[in-house]
Design a protein around this motif. Sequence first.
Motif, short mmCIF file in Angstrom:
data_model
loop_
_atom_site.label_atom_id
_atom_site.label_comp_id
_atom_site.label_asym_id
_atom_site.label_seq_id
_atom_site.Cartn_x
_atom_site.Cartn_y
_atom_site.Cartn_z
N GLY A 219 0.77 -1.26 -0.07
CA GLY A 219 0.06 0.12 -0.08
C GLY A 219 0.87 1.34 0.05
N GLU A 220 0.06 2.46 0.21
CA GLU A 220 0.76 3.58 0.33
C GLU A 220 1.93 3.89 1.47
N PRO A 221 1.85 3.06 2.51
CA PRO A 221 2.97 3.48 3.35
C PRO A 221 4.15 2.51 2.84
N GLY A 222 3.91 1.29 2.17
CA GLY A 222 4.92 0.75 1.34
C GLY A 222 5.69 1.43 0.44
N LEU A 223 4.91 2.03 -0.38
CA LEU A 223 5.28 2.67 -1.45
C LEU A 223 6.12 4.13 -0.92
N ALA A 224 5.85 4.68 0.18
CA ALA A 224 6.43 5.72 0.80
C ALA A 224 7.77 5.30 1.50
N ALA A 225 7.87 4.03 2.15
CA ALA A 225 8.83 3.58 2.58
C ALA A 225 10.05 3.18 1.48
N LEU A 226 9.51 2.83 0.40
CA LEU A 226 10.31 2.35 -0.84
C LEU A 226 10.94 3.49 -1.47
N GLU A 227 10.12 4.71 -1.40
CA GLU A 227 10.65 5.88 -1.95
C GLU A 227 11.76 6.61 -1.01
N THR A 228 11.59 6.42 0.54
CA THR A 228 12.53 6.96 1.21
C THR A 228 13.77 6.23 1.46
N LEU A 229 13.61 4.80 1.44
CA LEU A 229 14.63 4.03 2.01
C LEU A 229 15.45 3.31 0.90
N LEU A 230 14.58 2.86 -0.16
CA LEU A 230 15.52 2.34 -1.32
C LEU A 230 16.66 3.17 -1.97
N PRO A 231 16.45 4.33 -2.37
CA PRO A 231 17.55 5.05 -2.82
C PRO A 231 18.78 5.06 -2.07
N PRO A 232 18.72 5.40 -0.78
CA PRO A 232 19.98 5.23 -0.10
C PRO A 232 20.59 4.11 -0.07
N LEU A 233 19.80 2.99 0.13
CA LEU A 233 20.29 1.55 0.24
C LEU A 233 20.98 1.34 -1.13
N ARG A 234 20.25 1.56 -2.26
CA ARG A 234 21.02 1.25 -3.41
C ARG A 234 22.31 2.11 -3.56
N ARG A 235 22.53 3.59 -3.25
CA ARG A 235 23.78 4.09 -3.18
C ARG A 235 24.84 3.41 -2.28
N GLU A 236 24.41 2.81 -1.16
CA GLU A 236 25.03 2.20 -0.22
C GLU A 236 25.94 1.12 -0.85
N CYS A 237 24.86 -0.04 -1.44
CA CYS A 237 25.20 -1.18 -1.76
C CYS A 237 25.55 -1.37 -3.35
N SER A 238 25.30 -0.62 -4.11
CA SER A 238 25.34 -0.65 -5.60
C SER A 238 25.06 -1.96 -6.26
N PRO A 239 23.88 -2.20 -6.11
CA PRO A 239 23.35 -3.62 -6.86
C PRO A 239 23.40 -3.51 -8.30
N ARG A 240 23.86 -4.54 -9.04
CA ARG A 240 23.65 -4.45 -10.52
C ARG A 240 22.03 -4.75 -11.00
N LEU A 241 21.50 -5.28 -10.03
CA LEU A 241 19.95 -5.70 -10.36
C LEU A 241 19.08 -5.32 -8.91
N THR A 242 18.10 -4.73 -9.03
CA THR A 242 17.15 -4.51 -7.96
C THR A 242 15.90 -4.95 -8.51
#
Length: 268
Positions: free
Chosen positions: A11-34
């Motif tokens: 739902g909306e809380p999940g989308l908001a959490a993804l938008e807040t938390l995924l970009p910094p996590l990806r910057r930290e981990c540099s995954p080739r695929l998400t």
Amino acid sequence: MRILMIGDVVGEPGLAALETLLPPLRRECSPRLTVVNGENAAEGFGLSEASYRRILAAGADVVTSGNHVWEKRDFWPLLESESQLLRPANYPPGTPGKGLCIVETENAPPCVVINLQGREFMGAIDCPFRAFDRLLESPELAGLEKKIIVVDFHAESAEEKEALWFYVDGRAALAAGTHTHVQSADARVLKGGTGCISDLGMTGIVDGVLGMDKGSCLNRARSQVLYKMECAKEGAPALQGALAEIDGETGRALSLRAINVRAPETSS
Ligand SMILES: [Fe+2]
């Protein structure tokens, strides 16, 4: 190379959490695929075009799904038109959409993402084990000398999930369960080199029942009346999933660890 898989966005809380938390996590981990499972993104049930686009914008390369993907009838055409959107492959022939896609990655072999669905305590669709074999034989994969195979197995039964892990061990680099919304503590790499975890968990408010409002869920459980479930609105959102380190040469997992990131508590 690293691969990040994220559990069901609720739902909306999940989308908001993804938008807040995924970009910094990806910057930290540099995954080739998400890979993000989005099957509960639209108000807790299914996907809408808007929620699908938000998941991609947050950083997903591939959006997987499961049994709830059929909830919004007007979303079905996207299952055909969107190359990086999957539904479980083991629905019968003729079902809209597809359960496999190939993602080209920089300086690494292409990633083959496969979405399957379990049959224990779920709808009696086609066999996920035979579907996996069939997909590996599909013409799309012919000529791919090296490839990294990633599986989202959307299933209820831990027994069925663990059986599939051993079935794909040595063939898939990474195999992760989704659907229960409860992250399991069994992330490991099998002898053949498949990283596996029974359930990635969920992305949304964890202080609820599977990301849904605890009051309405408690009413349902106590009365056995199917009161409408609504997404939880208050509490701490989390982003849960797993991060794998994959040897691009061999297509084997070197390590796998669960990810569980909390955002500050919100209320509305
Ligand atoms: Fe599900």
